[in-house]
Design an enzyme around this catalytic site. Sequence first.
Site, short mmCIF file in Angstrom:
data_model
loop_
_atom_site.label_atom_id
_atom_site.label_comp_id
_atom_site.label_asym_id
_atom_site.label_seq_id
_atom_site.Cartn_x
_atom_site.Cartn_y
_atom_site.Cartn_z
N GLU A 252 -61.88 -9.71 20.47
CA GLU A 252 -60.98 -8.89 21.29
C GLU A 252 -60.06 -8.11 20.36
O GLU A 252 -59.70 -8.60 19.30
CB GLU A 252 -60.08 -9.81 22.15
CG GLU A 252 -60.83 -10.77 23.01
CD GLU A 252 -59.93 -11.92 23.51
OE1 GLU A 252 -58.69 -11.79 23.42
OE2 GLU A 252 -60.49 -12.92 23.96
N LYS B 263 -56.68 -6.97 18.81
CA LYS B 263 -55.38 -7.60 18.73
C LYS B 263 -54.34 -6.51 18.98
O LYS B 263 -54.02 -5.72 18.08
CB LYS B 263 -55.18 -8.25 17.35
CG LYS B 263 -53.88 -9.03 17.25
CD LYS B 263 -53.87 -9.87 15.99
CE LYS B 263 -52.69 -10.80 15.94
NZ LYS B 263 -51.41 -10.12 15.94
N ASP C 249 -50.98 -4.62 19.48
CA ASP C 249 -49.70 -4.79 18.82
C ASP C 249 -48.56 -4.56 19.81
O ASP C 249 -48.08 -3.45 20.00
CB ASP C 249 -49.60 -3.81 17.66
CG ASP C 249 -48.73 -4.34 16.54
OD1 ASP C 249 -48.27 -5.49 16.66
OD2 ASP C 249 -48.52 -3.61 15.58
N TYR D 68 -55.27 -11.65 28.12
CA TYR D 68 -56.31 -12.11 27.20
C TYR D 68 -56.57 -13.61 27.22
O TYR D 68 -57.40 -14.09 26.47
CB TYR D 68 -56.05 -11.63 25.77
CG TYR D 68 -54.73 -12.05 25.16
CD1 TYR D 68 -54.43 -13.38 24.92
CD2 TYR D 68 -53.78 -11.10 24.82
CE1 TYR D 68 -53.23 -13.77 24.35
CE2 TYR D 68 -52.57 -11.46 24.25
CZ TYR D 68 -52.30 -12.80 24.02
OH TYR D 68 -51.12 -13.18 23.46
N LYS E 132 -57.18 -8.99 10.28
CA LYS E 132 -56.16 -7.94 10.27
C LYS E 132 -56.66 -6.67 9.59
O LYS E 132 -57.32 -6.73 8.56
CB LYS E 132 -54.90 -8.43 9.54
CG LYS E 132 -54.23 -9.63 10.19
CD LYS E 132 -53.60 -9.28 11.52
CE LYS E 132 -52.25 -8.64 11.39
NZ LYS E 132 -51.14 -9.58 11.29
N CYS F 157 -29.66 26.78 -3.44
CA CYS F 157 -31.11 26.69 -3.61
C CYS F 157 -31.44 25.97 -4.92
O CYS F 157 -30.91 26.33 -5.97
CB CYS F 157 -31.71 28.09 -3.60
SG CYS F 157 -33.46 28.08 -4.00
N CYS G 236 -33.16 28.84 -7.37
CA CYS G 236 -32.43 29.99 -7.93
C CYS G 236 -30.92 29.77 -7.98
O CYS G 236 -30.21 30.56 -8.60
CB CYS G 236 -32.73 31.25 -7.12
SG CYS G 236 -32.03 31.21 -5.46
N CYS H 143 -32.94 29.70 1.86
CA CYS H 143 -32.44 30.44 0.71
C CYS H 143 -32.79 31.90 1.00
O CYS H 143 -33.96 32.22 1.23
CB CYS H 143 -33.15 29.98 -0.56
SG CYS H 143 -32.95 31.14 -1.93
N CYS I 271 -35.61 34.70 -5.56
CA CYS I 271 -35.74 33.28 -5.86
C CYS I 271 -37.13 32.97 -6.41
O CYS I 271 -38.14 33.26 -5.77
CB CYS I 271 -35.48 32.49 -4.58
SG CYS I 271 -35.84 30.75 -4.72
S1 IVH Z 1 -54.78 -15.15 21.37
C1 IVH Z 1 -53.96 -19.32 20.28
N1 IVH Z 1 -55.63 -12.72 21.81
O1 IVH Z 1 -51.26 -12.04 18.58
C2 IVH Z 1 -54.25 -17.93 20.67
N2 IVH Z 1 -53.49 -13.00 20.83
O2 IVH Z 1 -50.57 -14.13 16.32
C3 IVH Z 1 -53.05 -17.05 20.51
N3 IVH Z 1 -52.30 -10.91 20.40
O3 IVH Z 1 -48.58 -13.84 19.85
C4 IVH Z 1 -53.16 -15.74 21.07
N4 IVH Z 1 -53.85 -9.57 21.19
O4 IVH Z 1 -48.97 -11.53 20.73
C5 IVH Z 1 -54.63 -13.48 21.33
N5 IVH Z 1 -56.51 -10.63 22.27
C6 IVH Z 1 -55.50 -11.38 21.82
C7 IVH Z 1 -54.31 -10.83 21.32
C8 IVH Z 1 -53.32 -11.69 20.82
C9 IVH Z 1 -52.65 -9.64 20.65
C10 IVH Z 1 -51.03 -11.34 19.76
C11 IVH Z 1 -50.18 -12.23 20.59
C12 IVH Z 1 -49.90 -13.46 19.80
C13 IVH Z 1 -50.27 -13.03 18.41
C14 IVH Z 1 -50.85 -14.19 17.67
#
Ligand code: IVH
Length: 673
Positions: A115, A117, A119, A231, A319, A413, A416, A431, A436
Site C-alpha cells: 500500500e 504510505k 504522508d 488502511y 521509504k 546593485c 554596478c 537596478c 550595469c
Molecule cells: S500501517 C502496524 N499502512 O505510517 C501498522 N501505516 O510508521 C501501522 N501510514 O502512523 C500502520 N500509510 O501514519 C500503515 N498504508 C498504511 C499507511 C500507514 C501511512 C503511516 C501511519 C503510521 C505510520 C507508521
Amino acid sequence: MVEKSVEERIAELRRQIHYHNYRYYVLNDPVISDHQYDLLFRELQELEAAHPELITPDSPTQRVGAEPLEAFRKVRHPVPMLSLSNAFDEAELRAWRERFLRLLPEESEPAYVVEPKIDGLAVALTYEGGRFVHGATRGNGLVGEDVTANLRTIKSLPLRIPVDPGGPPAPPLIEVRGEVYMPVAAFEELNRRQAQAGEKLFANPRNAAAGSLRQLDPRITAARPLSLFAYQIGIMEGREAASQWESLQLLRALGFPVNQDIARFDDFEAVVAYCHEWMEKRDILPYEADGVVVKIDDLATQARLGFVGREPRWAVAYKFPAREATTRLLDVQINVGRVGTLNPVAILEPVEVGGVTIQHAGLHNFDDIARKDIRIGDIVRLKRAGDVIPHVIGPVEDLRTGEERVIEPPTHCPSCGEPVVRPEGEIAIYCLNPGCPAQRVERITHYVQVMDVEGMGARTVQLFVEKGLLRDAADLYSLRREDILALEGFADKSADNLLAAIEASRDRPLQRLLTALGIRGVGWMVAGELATHFGSVDRLMAASEEELQEIEGMGPHTAASIVEWFGQERNRQFIERLRAAGVRMTEAGAPPERPQPLAGLTFVITGTLPSMSRERAKALIEEHGGKVSGSVSSKTSYLLVGDKPGGTKYNAAQKLGVPMVDEAGLLAMIGKG
Ligand code: IVH
C-alpha cells in the site's frame, strides 16, 4: 410533537446526502448534479432549522464544524497504534523478509499486500451500530487526542456505514484506522490563501493536515481541504476478516476511501518490483507518499509474528529517498537579470536531496525572505520536487544559535553599485543602470541566443564584456578577428566560425530582432504580432500606445513598455547602430522562416524533459506557432510530459482526457523527430 413524516423525510434526505457525498468524495463519480445536491442539502437544512431537536451529530449538515473546544480530550487506544520499521533500500527490504522467514520455518512464502504510505497523520475511527461515534489521533500510539468534531468535517469520511444501502451490513463495532492527509493541489491552494491573508505558510502537506486536524475550532478544520484513506481494521466485532486484503475490500464495500493503488502479491520479487515502480510514480500522484508499506497478508501469520517494541515484524515501510532536506544557508547571492531584476539565490552547505547534491536553491524574492524570516546562518528546509528547481521552504527556527544575520533587501546593485529601486506595487527590486555589467551580459546573451549566433553563449559574452569589447549587442558587429583571438579558448578556426555566425545574424526575420531587443513584455509571440502588424522597426517605433493596444492580445502594460523603450535616447541610438551594422530592420516579405505546424495548439509542460529546459521547449513551441500555458484546462491541446511529471497537471490532463506527448513526440510534430 413532530409529525412522523418530517422525521422520515429528514432520515431519507440524510441517507441520500450521505450517499451522494460518497459518490462525489470517495468514488469521484457523482450521479446527480451539484445543483440537485444543493437542493437536497438545503431542504435538510431547512427542516433541521425548523426542528432543531432532530439534529444529530451524524447529520451531513454537521460537517460544517461544531463549536470550538477548550482542549482536546485524551483517549486511550483500546489497541495500541503502532509505528513501522523502515527499509531504506532493496537490501533492507530483503533483510526484513529474511528476519521474519526465520521465525516461520515450516511455512512457504506468505502473500503480501503493498500500500502507499500516505504522508499525513494516523487516526482511529470508531463506528458503533454503523455510526461514526468518535475518532482520535495516534498521539504517542497509546494515548491520542479526541478530534471527533474535526473528523466529522472531512467529506470523504463516512458518518454512517454502509454508505451504499446495497453494501454489506455494518459490524456492530468497528475501529477503522487510516491516514488523514491533504492533497497536494489543495495544499498549494491553501498556502496561496494563507500568503494572501498574511498568515503563516505550511511547510508541507503533512504539516498542513496535522495543523488543520488539530484545530480547536472545527469550523477552521471544515474550511481546510482534508481527505482520508482507510488502511486497517483495528477492532471488529460480529464479523471476521482473515487477511489484510479482505479487510481492505470490506472497508471499501462499507464506503471508506481505500487507496486505488493497493496490490496483493504471492511472490516477493513482484513486491520488490512494485516498490521500484512506485518510486517512479510518486511525483504524478495527487497526494504525497513517502514510501510504500509492505504487509504480510494473512492476519493469523501477522498475529504469530507479533511485535518488537512498537514495530510489527509483519510489516515494513519501504521509504523513498527524501525530497526534503535541511542544511545551512551560508549566504545569499544576488543575480541581476536582463531587465535589471535583482534575484536572490541561496548558497547552501552542500546536501543531498533525492539523490542529487544541492548547493544553490531558489529564494523567491525579498518579500518572501522577510515573511518567512529566513536568515543567513539558519538551518533551512529545502524541497526538490520532481520537476522544479530546489527552493528554500523556510528556516528551522528552533535550531537558531543567535548568530544568524537578517537578510536585508539590497540598496545597491551588486554588479554596478548603483542604487536600486522598487517600483510601487511590484515585488521585484530593479537596478536601473543601463550600463550595469551584469545586465549587459544578460542582455547580450539574450540577443545572441534569439538571433541564433551559433557557438556564442553566456560565458563568451561575459569574457567580451569583461574585456570591454562588448557594451551592447551592436558592438558584436564591430568585433575584429584579433579581438577574438586575444580571448582565452579561441584559435584561428573558432574565431572565424564566430565571426561567420555573427555575420549570419544580420539577416534574421523581424520577429527575431524584436524579441532580441529585450523589451519588457515583448516575447516571441508579441514580437510576431508586432512584426506582422508594423512590418518594420521604424513603423513600430512611430506607433502610439493607442495604436499598439489595437493589436490583438496586447495589454496596456506591454504597449506602455514598448513606447517607453523606444522613447529612450540610448535605445534609439542602439537601433541606429544595429542599422548601421547592416542588421535587417524590416520584414523581408519572405515566407515565414519556419512552417507553423503547431498553429492553434496550446501546450502545457510538466516534468523534466530529457534534452532541453522547459524554457527551450516553450520557445520551440512558440517558434512553431503553438502556445504554452501554465495550467491544464479543456482548452489544452497537449500535455508535454517529461521524466517526472508534476502531479497536478498530469492528473488534470488525465481527468480531462488531454492527449500527452513526450519530447520526442513534440520534435516529431515539428518535423525534427
Ligand atoms: S500501517 C502496524 N499502512 O505510517 C501498522 N501505516 O510508521 C501501522 N501510514 O502512523 C500502520 N500509510 O501514519 C500503515 N498504508 C498504511 C499507511 C500507514 C501511512 C503511516 C501511519 C503510521 C505510520 C507508521
